[in-house]
Design an enzyme around this catalytic site. Structure first.
Site, PDB file in Angstrom:
ATOM      1  N   ASP A 213       0.859  -1.177   0.000  1.00 27.56           N
ATOM      2  CA  ASP A 213       0.000   0.000   0.000  1.00 27.56           C
ATOM      3  C   ASP A 213       0.898   1.231   0.000  1.00 27.56           C
ATOM      4  O   ASP A 213       1.708   1.414   0.914  1.00 27.56           O
ATOM      5  CB  ASP A 213      -0.893   0.006   1.239  1.00 27.56           C
ATOM      6  CG  ASP A 213      -2.290   0.520   0.947  1.00 27.56           C
ATOM      7  OD1 ASP A 213      -2.393   1.524   0.227  1.00 27.56           O
ATOM      8  OD2 ASP A 213      -3.261  -0.084   1.435  1.00 27.56           O
TER       9      ASP A 213
ATOM     10  N   ASP B  84      -2.890   4.888  -2.437  1.00 25.00           N
ATOM     11  CA  ASP B  84      -3.937   5.478  -1.616  1.00 25.00           C
ATOM     12  C   ASP B  84      -4.281   6.886  -2.113  1.00 25.00           C
ATOM     13  O   ASP B  84      -3.389   7.707  -2.357  1.00 25.00           O
ATOM     14  CB  ASP B  84      -3.444   5.529  -0.162  1.00 25.00           C
ATOM     15  CG  ASP B  84      -4.505   5.937   0.816  1.00 25.00           C
ATOM     16  OD1 ASP B  84      -5.476   5.195   0.976  1.00 25.00           O
ATOM     17  OD2 ASP B  84      -4.349   7.004   1.438  1.00 25.00           O
TER      18      ASP B  84
ATOM     19  N   GLU C 266      -6.449   4.182  -5.910  1.00 26.89           N
ATOM     20  CA  GLU C 266      -7.707   4.498  -5.243  1.00 26.89           C
ATOM     21  C   GLU C 266      -8.101   5.881  -5.745  1.00 26.89           C
ATOM     22  O   GLU C 266      -7.428   6.868  -5.455  1.00 26.89           O
ATOM     23  CB  GLU C 266      -7.541   4.505  -3.731  1.00 26.89           C
ATOM     24  CG  GLU C 266      -8.834   4.822  -2.999  1.00 26.89           C
ATOM     25  CD  GLU C 266      -8.644   5.081  -1.523  1.00 26.89           C
ATOM     26  OE1 GLU C 266      -9.614   4.888  -0.765  1.00 26.89           O
ATOM     27  OE2 GLU C 266      -7.540   5.495  -1.116  1.00 26.89           O
TER      28      GLU C 266
ATOM     29  N   HIS D 279     -11.146  -2.826   3.068  1.00 25.94           N
ATOM     30  CA  HIS D 279     -10.972  -2.389   4.451  1.00 25.94           C
ATOM     31  C   HIS D 279     -11.743  -1.112   4.774  1.00 25.94           C
ATOM     32  O   HIS D 279     -11.894  -0.765   5.953  1.00 25.94           O
ATOM     33  CB  HIS D 279      -9.490  -2.165   4.732  1.00 25.94           C
ATOM     34  CG  HIS D 279      -8.899  -1.033   3.947  1.00 25.94           C
ATOM     35  ND1 HIS D 279      -8.746  -1.103   2.577  1.00 25.94           N
ATOM     36  CD2 HIS D 279      -8.453   0.190   4.316  1.00 25.94           C
ATOM     37  CE1 HIS D 279      -8.216   0.033   2.148  1.00 25.94           C
ATOM     38  NE2 HIS D 279      -8.035   0.834   3.177  1.00 25.94           N
ATOM     39  N   ASP D 280     -12.226  -0.409   3.748  1.00 24.25           N
ATOM     40  CA  ASP D 280     -12.967   0.831   3.959  1.00 24.25           C
ATOM     41  C   ASP D 280     -14.470   0.671   3.773  1.00 24.25           C
ATOM     42  O   ASP D 280     -15.217   1.642   3.952  1.00 24.25           O
ATOM     43  CB  ASP D 280     -12.480   1.919   2.983  1.00 24.25           C
ATOM     44  CG  ASP D 280     -11.166   2.534   3.403  1.00 24.25           C
ATOM     45  OD1 ASP D 280     -10.853   2.509   4.615  1.00 24.25           O
ATOM     46  OD2 ASP D 280     -10.438   3.035   2.526  1.00 24.25           O
TER      47      ASP D 280
END
Length: 552
Positions: free
Chosen positions: A102, A207, A261, A329-330
């Site tokens: 990440d 991210d 993302e 995860h979000d």
């Protein structure tokens, strides 16, 4: 270092996202760790996984669970050591599994050495590593602009050591935004990327990558209630320039890929990512509003399959390649959001798997999705470790003036990310086999006694074994990997689409309803795989049916 790579190996593999804190605790300290991941590599290989995406494992104070990085070149002690990481790369390679990190480069932790130096009273080069501006008005007590944080509230915080100076944080106030107008910052990021690629990392999930470049810092007078300032920091031309430089300087010299993302994305911007090779694929976020309000995100609305399927299938025809997902995860657990996590949990989890794995692009499976882990039945924000949920609770209470219980219920139903972050459910033993019984960093979902890997691994009709079967089917299918997508029907019960490749056509039919549904006429096709053991090929599809047919 002279060879330019572009193998596109990621197009032939399925990605499995691991949330390291919650995957497997090897030393019984309550936190998942790298050694725990290594111990489960055979499980992932057997599942059919070709790439693992690790949520952040860097050194961090963990205010936002590792998305606040204090040192990009060190491993967080909670997760292990650099030697453990090197072993992970080695053991994964033995199983032909590649590791993706990440890459969180919009911001650093305020505990990062760069930021600590940036706020020293005597100005130095690190001051320009961040977006630091003087306040306005009398005594500089008014923040430089009116932009809002994605986690609610203002995106500016005053620096005590620099009177009247404020730093930007698009997320929580311990995540200071970097300044990409400073070439030194870009050079630092390139060194970080090269460091991990040289260790054998395959690629990066980037991210909030389309928010890294801020064109201007002036006030935003749009009607946005949330994410004020977005038009000045999202999808800016400077972002493309930064990513092109990173691609040319570093990435082109490795067999690697980037997945971004990218919220607030348009098809034109997405195509530009792919055309310029700045990103190899991206996550879209249009479909996540199918069960909540865009204007008041904590307000739950009735789930509509049409609002889920339409944007997903639309994106299939807008771009050549995309990252497909239903949960991460979000996001809350997909079987609880889009299926039925009670009476039809097996059927709906398998139907959703059929949807995900029938799409063109790279599929991303989130840990536990393959066994149908569902949301907590009850989970209070007061128990939550999710900084976003906590901040939204505080803001909503001050604005809406509702009872704590009402706000708590709203947040729990729409955006409490800890639903997806609870420890992985390996068996029915204490703590779901996540560890040997010590206190866990986040409480275990009580459903582990029924929903766990051990219960499903030897059950031929389990969700897990359906995933295995479906993943193998996809891995062997050029049609599902590379075929064109043609939407046939989208309603709030039946969703169907075709995948077409080299004169062969597959028809995917999905029933999002708790009732059997008719679908036009009898399907003149051979059923190849479905989530029902017995199914008569007619025009009546049972609750949460999901099947792939070969058109005659």
């Amino acid at each position: 270092m002279n060879k330019v790579f572009q193998s596109n190996d990621f197009k032939n593999r399925i990605v499995y996202q691991i949330y390291p804190a919650s995957f497997m605790d090897s030393n019984n300290d309550g936190w998942g760790d790298i050694r725990g991941i290594i111990s489960k590599l055979d499980y992932l290989k057997d599942l059919g996984i070709g790439i693992i995406w690790l949520s952040p494992i860097y050194e961090s104070p963990m205010d936002d669970m590792g998305y606040d990085i204090s040192d990009y070149k060190k491993i967080n002690h909670r997760f292990g050591t650099m030697e453990d990481f090197d072993d992970l790369i080695k053991e994964a390679n033995k199983r032909d599994i590649r590791i993706v990190m990440d890459l969180v480069i919009n911001h650093t932790s305020t505990e990062h050495e760069w930021f600590k130096k940036a706020i020293e009273p005597e100005k130095n080069k690190y001051r320009d590593y961040y977006i630091i501006e003087k306040g306005k008005g009398k005594n500089n007590k008014k923040v430089p602009n009116n932009w809002s944080s994605a986690f609610s509230g203002t995106c500016r915080k005053e620096i005590p050591s620099l009177k009247g100076m404020y730093y930007m944080h698009l997320f929580c106030d311990t995540q200071a935004d970097l300044n990409y107008k400073n070439e030194n910052v870009i050079n630092e990021i390139e060194e970080i990327i090269k460091f991990w690629l040289d260790k054998g990392v395959y690629g990066f999930r980037c991210d909030v990558i389309n928010q890294i470049y801020k064109t201007t810092l002036k006030n935003d007078y749009s009607k946005l209630l949330f994410n004020k300032g977005q038009k000045y920091y999202c999808n800016q031309k400077g972002m493309f320039d930064v990513l092109k430089k990173i691609r040319n300087d570093v990435l082109n010299h490795y067999d690697t890929f980037l997945v971004g993302e990218t919220s607030f994305l348009t098809p034109d911007i997405a195509r530009e990512f792919l055309k310029t090779n700045t990103l190899d694929m991206f996550f879209e976020f249009d479909h996540i509003w199918c069960d909540k309000s865009k204007f008041i995100p904590i307000l739950k609305t009735k789930f509509k399959a049409k609002k889920l399927a339409k944007p997903i299938l639309n994106w299939q025809n807008q771009v050549d390649w995309i990252a497909n997902y239903l949960e991460n995860h979000d996001q809350l657990r997909s079987v609880s959001r889009y299926g039925d996590d009670k009476k039809y949990i097996n059927e709906s989890a398998k139907m959703l798997a059929t949807f995900l794995l029938s799409l063109r692009g790279t599929p991303f499976i989130y840990q536990g999705e393959e066994i149908g882990i569902k949301n907590f039945e009850q989970f209070s924000s007061k128990e939550s470790d999710d900084i976003s949920a906590k901040m939204v609770f505080k803001t909503a209470k001050s604005i809406l003036h509702l009872k704590d219980e009402t706000i708590d219920k709203m947040i729990n139903e729409t955006l409490n990310r800890d639903h997806a972050r609870s420890p992985m459910q390996w068996n029915a033993n204490i703590n779901g086999g996540f560890n040997q019984g010590s206190k866990t960093w986040l409480k275990v979902n009580p459903s582990y006694q029924q929903i766990n890997v051990e219960n499903q691994i030897n059950d031929p009709n389990s969700i897990l074994n359906f995933y295995k079967k479906l993943i193998k089917f996809r891995n062997d299918s050029e049609i599902l990997k590379f075929g064109e997508t043609e939407t046939v029907k989208i309603s709030n019960s039946i969703v169907s689409f075709k995948r077409i490749y080299n004169d062969k056509t597959y028809l995917i039919i999905l029933n999002f309803s708790k009732k059997s549904k008719k679908y036009n006429k009898k399907c003149d096709a051979n059923l190849l795989i479905s989530n029902y053991d017995t199914f008569e090929n007619g025009n009546l599809y049972p609750p949460y049916f999901g099947g792939i047919f070969e058109v005659k």
